[in-house]
Design a protein around this motif. Structure first.
Motif, PDB file in Angstrom:
ATOM      1  N   UNK A 121      49.682  70.264  71.884  1.00  0.00           N
ATOM      2  CA  UNK A 121      49.992  71.514  71.210  1.00  0.00           C
ATOM      3  C   UNK A 121      51.377  71.980  71.635  1.00  0.00           C
ATOM      4  N   UNK A 122      52.278  71.998  70.668  1.00  0.00           N
ATOM      5  CA  UNK A 122      53.634  72.470  70.912  1.00  0.00           C
ATOM      6  C   UNK A 122      53.684  73.987  70.730  1.00  0.00           C
ATOM      7  N   UNK A 123      54.668  74.645  71.302  1.00  0.00           N
ATOM      8  CA  UNK A 123      54.770  76.103  71.167  1.00  0.00           C
ATOM      9  C   UNK A 123      54.810  76.533  69.710  1.00  0.00           C
ATOM     10  N   UNK A 124      53.952  77.471  69.350  1.00  0.00           N
ATOM     11  CA  UNK A 124      53.927  77.997  67.999  1.00  0.00           C
ATOM     12  C   UNK A 124      53.278  77.097  66.969  1.00  0.00           C
ATOM     13  N   UNK A 125      52.688  75.995  67.415  1.00  0.00           N
ATOM     14  CA  UNK A 125      52.062  75.057  66.483  1.00  0.00           C
ATOM     15  C   UNK A 125      50.599  74.859  66.817  1.00  0.00           C
ATOM     16  N   UNK A 126      49.884  74.319  65.859  1.00  0.00           N
ATOM     17  CA  UNK A 126      48.472  74.016  66.087  1.00  0.00           C
ATOM     18  C   UNK A 126      48.321  72.734  66.898  1.00  0.00           C
ATOM     19  N   UNK A 127      47.198  72.625  67.580  1.00  0.00           N
ATOM     20  CA  UNK A 127      46.904  71.402  68.309  1.00  0.00           C
ATOM     21  C   UNK A 127      46.765  70.249  67.326  1.00  0.00           C
ATOM     22  N   UNK A 128      47.341  69.100  67.687  1.00  0.00           N
ATOM     23  CA  UNK A 128      47.297  67.954  66.797  1.00  0.00           C
ATOM     24  C   UNK A 128      46.850  66.715  67.567  1.00  0.00           C
ATOM     25  N   UNK A 129      46.175  65.808  66.887  1.00  0.00           N
ATOM     26  CA  UNK A 129      45.751  64.566  67.547  1.00  0.00           C
ATOM     27  C   UNK A 129      46.949  63.672  67.824  1.00  0.00           C
ATOM     28  N   UNK A 130      46.856  62.921  68.909  1.00  0.00           N
ATOM     29  CA  UNK A 130      47.925  62.000  69.296  1.00  0.00           C
ATOM     30  C   UNK A 130      47.421  60.563  69.310  1.00  0.00           C
ATOM     31  N   UNK A 131      46.351  60.320  70.055  1.00  0.00           N
ATOM     32  CA  UNK A 131      45.842  58.957  70.194  1.00  0.00           C
ATOM     33  C   UNK A 131      44.357  59.009  70.510  1.00  0.00           C
ATOM     34  N   UNK A 132      43.697  57.915  70.145  1.00  0.00           N
ATOM     35  CA  UNK A 132      42.245  57.822  70.329  1.00  0.00           C
ATOM     36  C   UNK A 132      41.899  56.395  70.710  1.00  0.00           C
ATOM     37  N   UNK A 133      40.905  56.253  71.598  1.00  0.00           N
ATOM     38  CA  UNK A 133      40.399  54.926  71.946  1.00  0.00           C
ATOM     39  C   UNK A 133      38.893  54.981  71.913  1.00  0.00           C
TER      40      UNK A 133
END
Length: 115
Positions: A39-51
């Motif tokens: 989650x970057x400042x001012x942004x929504x949480x976003x997926x990055x990677x999954x295993x």
């Protein structure tokens, strides 16, 4: 009860690398998948990677080819190797663990890319 503890965040220059770790504790649960979001400042949480439990990996388009997720089952730890970092990667990174019933989250670790 599951607890997740991230480590490895910090300040790095553009083009640099970091490796995040996430150690899980607890018992009595069956894991479906583990992963990382940010989650970057001012942004929504976003997926990055999954295993997945079968070690199948997926990545967001923004990190594909630069980040790599891996796991060490003996240590109950999942890693995120981040290379070629740029300012857009600056965020709080959260690890997560998904069971059949719910998803658990870590407390987050700050990653800052700056010269």
């Amino acid at each position: 009860q599951v607890q997740l503890v991230e480590s490895g965040g910090g300040l790095v220059q553009p083009g640099g690398s970091l490796r995040l770790s996430c150690a899980a504790s607890g018992s009595g649960f069956s894991i479906n998948a583990k992963g990382w979001s940010r989650q970057a400042p001012g942004k929504q949480r976003e997926p990055v990677a999954r295993i997945s439990v079968r070690n199948m990996t997926t990545y967001s388009d923004s990190v594909k080819g630069r980040f790599a997720i891996s796991r060490d089952n003996a240590k109950s730890t999942v890693y995120l190797q981040m290379n070629s970092l740029n300012a857009e990667d600056t965020a709080v990174y959260y690890c997560w663990l998904q069971t059949a019933f719910q998803t658990y989250w870590g407390q987050g670790t700050q990653v800052t890319i700056s010269s």
